[in-house]
Scaffold this active site. Structure first.
Site: not given
Lengths: 468, 587
Positions: B420, B544, B546
């Protein structure tokens, strides 16, 4: 399904004319193959061979008692040469489809005779394959026609023979040959393809080979034309559509009052070339001392069976332009005394022969005239190569015009500028030399064309002594 | 009669902020449907006694023409400069003159029969501008060969322009059978109805798009791709038909150097959606000629330089299109291939000045070019997040410019569970690329690891491992690979983060780069903050990394992979590190 070939009735009369006189004749079948229909347009007898032993040009002076009386004595090279010359006269989309024979033997039954037939077809195939830009061999089929009329029984028989197979395992199939009394309709498609390119060259070391330059022009033209998009009457058409559908649509659109207009109107073709994006992304840099300006038009008229598709018509037009270019270049180079443009020559003008149209049946084939030649020259080749009598008035000479002198005037102007190395004297000398060259060229070409003409014998002997 | 007048809100905005010592400026606009729309402006620098607006015009999309002048005072007298500019206005008989005094009071006049007539105008908001106008992009390659001299290049390009303007070319809308072509002096169209407008054609090319989706896409400007084909046959019906058979003429000259290259035309035209397709022909011819003139000027400039006077070092021109957000129209630049952006700063500086753009951030470097899209990655997903209504006392400050969304599993690389921070770093890196700060490629995971090993931060066993990195590693890499300095902020708890809100607001206002934040086991990218100075309430615009799904903007936005988060998004008990990449003033 048996392959069926449609032929106009005059072909039958043509065959009978020879068969009834019980003469052995061999000749070419000219026609058009499309997916939907196969049409023969014409049968052309191969001119009588003067000497069966050699075909070299100088040998024509020898006595002509030796006429081939039967198939076995025919030289396949001679017939193939005929096919090569006739191909130059065919518009795109039309090909030498095979040979016909009138004789008293059954050429299909007699193994010697038949093997000779195959020999001839293979030889033609080989010769026509030499220059890919001539499109000599029909790309759609490798099965060539053999039409035989027996001089004794007048029975017609047609078969197809496969050519170009690597192991020569020839496939032979029966063919149905149909004479159609009604005249075949043809859709004519016309265009003028224009060239106007200037590019630099390096002359100083070894001069320039005209042949090589023409070959390069041909290659690049081929690439360009292959990539081009074709419009018919200003519209992009669906390639799968048949030409007759377009004609029908047009009729329903415009022709409500006069439906009896059966004469096919010419369709106008335009070609659009996308610019290639495949060029290397670099700036090339070289020292040049000359430039070549290739300019002018190729007039193109092709004739398609109305059942043919648009795609087939497009292919034919493209073939026609390239074939015509290749024909002129070959004829020009064959007639050149010296292929090399030497470094001493400051300006040089190469004018290949121009296209003229000759009527054959309801369509036009073509011929090429060197600068200074009259339409009468075309009559000779039509008589020799197509076995057809036409009058001078039949030849359409104005589809293309010979170069005018304005090019030379432009040169004179150029010559006075400092850019050019040639002084005015040199330029005028050049004119003089070119004049002589042209005269010689014309002379030689007419000699070549008059080959078979007995009247020319004496003159030829005279000349051959001079030159050989 | 004077046309109806509309002025783009971009022009109004720029005029209100302009700060210059120049006395005069130029206005650029286009005519459509009886209306004159002013889309752009420039300052007239009159450098070297040359009118710079004529040159600038070549950098603008076709159809946009000089339409008037700006006077930076409120007197209505005609100076010689003003006269010169107004004299060059061809698009309308009544050139426009905007006066702007020191208090920034703006007055608009048409010049009618040498008299100023004050006029009313409508402001065209940016949304309407992008909705009503679209761009056509013409791409083609012309092979050219000529003598490597200024005269040689001029002559060949003039020949090409003549050929294009002579009706010999046809244009094809890519992926369609629509062709536009010139017939003698007329124009033809095939492949569709002659009544079709360009807007209708574009809509028919993307039929599946709902109107809602279209509304969302307002932020991206799509250009209709068109290519050029050259007519190689002559019109048989043409009176001028010359039927001279093909011939070849060989001429010998003094030895000279020749260049031969594929000249790439890549040009834009700005067109109202209601323009008839038929009318596009002349627009595209003009666009091609404009591009050829610009290419010519780049080639000539090179030939005039010392060392490449004989053409040996001539570089292929490369075209870039820019859409600076404050300007609101395209600027096209052509630069020699391979010359680094750094050595062309002077040209850019002049352009910035001419367009009255600030000299703080790169705008016309290669990386800034508009159509250079990232391979399949989503660009600026946050622009698809519904906009918050502005509230009093609330400051919203978000990322500036463009970036690409990097996340788990992209490029067939499985980094689920460990990558990440790498992805966040890649997103930041892409931002620096798109803002033109660098032309360095976005590094892969492995390249990031190699970088950290090289600077001695990690042992060599780190390469190829699945070890995590944090904010400091991101800082090291940005510094090593890009020379970018970063500020690191530490927060002991998630709630302590809130105290940094004013600082984050300041970061986005001054630098505008995305921020990487690491805490606990997670790394995120912060794209913006919303801060209430009374209640201290703070919200964060989060991207994000992820996300493991496909590149689908609706999933990304609807499932919250990109969106506004309240401060309870952060883990109360975790430590947080933030990496704030800093930018340097440059152009």
């Amino acid at each position: 399904m048996v392959r069926t070939v449609f032929s106009p009735e005059y072909c039958l009369q043509y065959l009978e004319q020879y068969a009834s006189k019980e003469i052995f004749v061999v000749g070419l079948i000219l026609g058009q193959t499309t997916n939907e229909k196969e049409n023969v347009i014409y049968l052309a007898r191969t001119p009588e061979e003067k000497n069966a032993d050699t075909v070299s040009e100088s040998s024509y002076v020898s006595d002509k008692t030796d006429i081939a009386k039967n198939l076995l004595s025919v030289s396949e090279a001679w017939v193939a040469d005929h096919a090569k010359h006739v191909t130059r006269m065919l518009p795109g989309g039309m090909f030498v489809q095979g040979i016909f024979v009138t004789s008293d033997e059954d050429i299909f039954e007699d193994p010697n005779q038949f093997s000779k037939v195959k020999e001839i077809l293979h030889y033609i195939h080989k010769v026509l394959n030499v220059n890919q830009y001539m499109y000599g061999n029909c790309p759609y089929t490798n099965e060539r026609l053999v039409l035989h009329m027996s001089t004794s029984t007048k029975v017609l028989n047609c078969k197809s023979v496969e050519v170009g197979a690597p192991n020569r395992s020839t496939v032979i199939k029966p063919v149905e040959w149909k004479f159609v009394p009604k005249i075949q309709q043809w859709q004519r498609l016309d265009c003028y393809y224009e060239f106007d390119e200037v590019y630099p060259v390096i002359v100083k070391k070894s001069g320039i080979s005209v042949k090589h330059q023409f070959q390069q022009i041909l290659e690049s033209a081929h690439k360009t034309i292959e990539s081009s998009v074709m419009f018919i009457d200003g519209e992009l058409k669906d390639g799968n559509e048949a030409i007759e559908q377009i004609i029908k649509k047009k009729k329903t659109k415009t022709n409500s009052k006069n439906t009896q207009q059966d004469i096919p109107k010419t369709m106008q073709v335009s070609l659009f070339v996308p610019f290639e994006n495949t060029l290397p992304e670099t700036v090339e840099y070289l020292e040049c001392d000359g430039s070549i300006h290739f300019s002018g038009v190729v007039s193109s008229s092709v004739f398609m069976c109305p059942k043919a598709t648009i795609s087939e018509a497009i292919v034919a037009v493209k073939q026609d332009i390239i074939r015509s270019l290749a024909s002129r270049f070959t004829m020009h180079c064959d007639a050149l005394i010296d292929d090399n443009l030497l470094p001493e020559e400051k300006v040089c003008f190469n004018e290949p022969p121009r296209r003229v149209l000759v009527p054959v049946g309801s369509i036009y084939l073509c011929d090429y005239l060197f600068p200074g030649e009259s339409p009468a020259e075309a009559l000779l080749s039509v008589r020799e190569l197509l076995d057809l009598q036409i009058t001078e008035a039949d030849v359409i000479c104005d589809v293309e015009t010979p170069a005018d002198t304005s090019e030379f005037d432009a040169l004179d102007r150029d010559a006075s500028s400092e850019e050019l190395l040639a002084t005015p004297q040199e330029a005028s000398q050049f004119m003089y030399i070119t004049g002589i060259c042209f005269a010689m060229l014309v002379l030689i070409v007419s000699i070549i064309i008059h080959y078979y003409d007995t009247i020319m014998d004496v003159l030829r002997k005279l000349l051959s002594r001079k030159y050989y | 009669m004077s046309p109806r007048l509309k002025i783009s809100s971009y022009v109004i905005e720029r005029l209100s902020k302009i700060d210059t010592n120049e006395s005069t400026g130029c206005l650029f606009g286009l005519m459509y449907d009886g209306t004159l729309l002013v889309v752009g402006l420039s300052l007239e620098l009159f450098e070297n006694d040359k009118n710079t607006y004529n040159q600038l015009l070549l950098n603008l999309p076709a159809e946009v023409e000089l339409c008037g002048a700006i006077k930076f005072d409120d007197t209505l007298t005609m100076g010689s400069k003003l006269k010169e500019i107004l004299h060059d206005v061809d698009i309308t008989d009544n050139p426009l003159v905007i006066t702007l005094n020191d208090n920034r009071d703006m007055k608009v006049h048409f010049l009618v029969h040498e008299k100023f007539e004050e006029t009313k105008y409508e402001v065209m908001e940016s949304n309407d501008l992008w909705k009503e106008f679209l761009h056509v992009r013409l791409n083609t390659t012309l092979p050219i060969t000529c003598e490597a001299t200024i005269a040689g290049v001029k002559s060949i390009l003039q020949t090409k322009r003549k050929r294009i303007a002579s009706g010999q070319v046809s244009f094809n809308v890519d992926g369609t059978s629509v062709y536009l072509f010139g017939v003698a002096s007329d124009v033809g169209l095939t492949g569709t109805s002659t009544e079709l407008t360009i807007g209708e054609l574009v809509d028919s090319l993307n039929p599946g798009q709902s109107s809602k989706k279209k509304k969302q896409l307002v932020n991206t400007v799509e250009a209709v791709p068109v290519s050029l084909v050259m007519k190689t046959t002559k019109d048989i019906l043409s009176e001028k038909l010359v039927k001279t058979a093909v011939k070849m003429m060989t001429t010998q000259r003094k030895p000279a150097f020749c260049i031969s290259m594929p000249l790439k035309i890549d040009t834009l035209a700005m067109i109202n959606r209601n323009t008839k397709l038929l009318d596009l022909y002349t627009v595209l011819v003009e666009a091609s000629c404009r591009s050829l003139r610009l290419l010519e000027s780049v080639l000539l400039e090179q030939l005039g330089q010392e060392g490449i006077g004989d053409g040996a070092g001539l570089r292929l021109p490369e075209t870039f299109h820019y859409l600076p957000p404050e300007i609101g129209h395209f600027i096209t630049r052509i630069v020699p291939k391979g010359i680094p952006d750094e050595s062309m700063e002077n040209e850019r500086r002049a352009l910035h000045k001419q367009l009255a753009l600030p000299l703080k951030k790169p705008t016309f470097r290669r990386g800034n070019s508009y159509f250079d899209k990232s391979c399949g990655r989503l660009m600026n997903p946050h622009e698809y997040v519904p906009v918050q209504l502005s509230k009093p006392d609330v400051t919203v400050s978000i990322v500036r410019g463009r970036y690409a969304y990097y996340h788990y599993m992209q490029d067939n690389f499985n980094d689920d569970g460990w990558g990440c921070a790498y992805r966040s770093m890649q997103t930041i890196f892409s931002w620096f690329r798109y803002q033109g700060y660098t032309v360095v490629d976005v590094p892969t995971h492995r390249e990031i690891q190699q970088c950290l090993v090289k600077i001695g931060d990690k042992p060599s066993s780190f390469i190829g491992s699945k070890q995590w990195i944090g904010s400091t590693e991101v800082m090291f890499c940005l510094e090593t690979l890009l020379g970018v300095q970063s500020r690191i902020l530490f927060a002991n708890t998630g709630s302590e983060l809130q105290s940094y809100a004013p600082e984050l607001v300041h970061h986005f206002q001054t630098h505008g780069s995305p921020i990487m934040i690491g805490g606990g086991v997670l790394a995120h990218t912060i794209l913006g903050v919303e801060y209430n100075s009374i209640t201290n309430e703070t919200r964060y615009l989060i991207l994000d990394p992820h996300y493991t799904g496909a590149e689908d903007i609706s999933v990304v936005v609807n499932k919250g992979w990109c969106g506004w988060k309240n401060s309870d998004f952060w883990n109360k008990s975790a430590h947080y590190n933030l990496c704030l990449p800093q930018t340097k003033a440059s152009i």
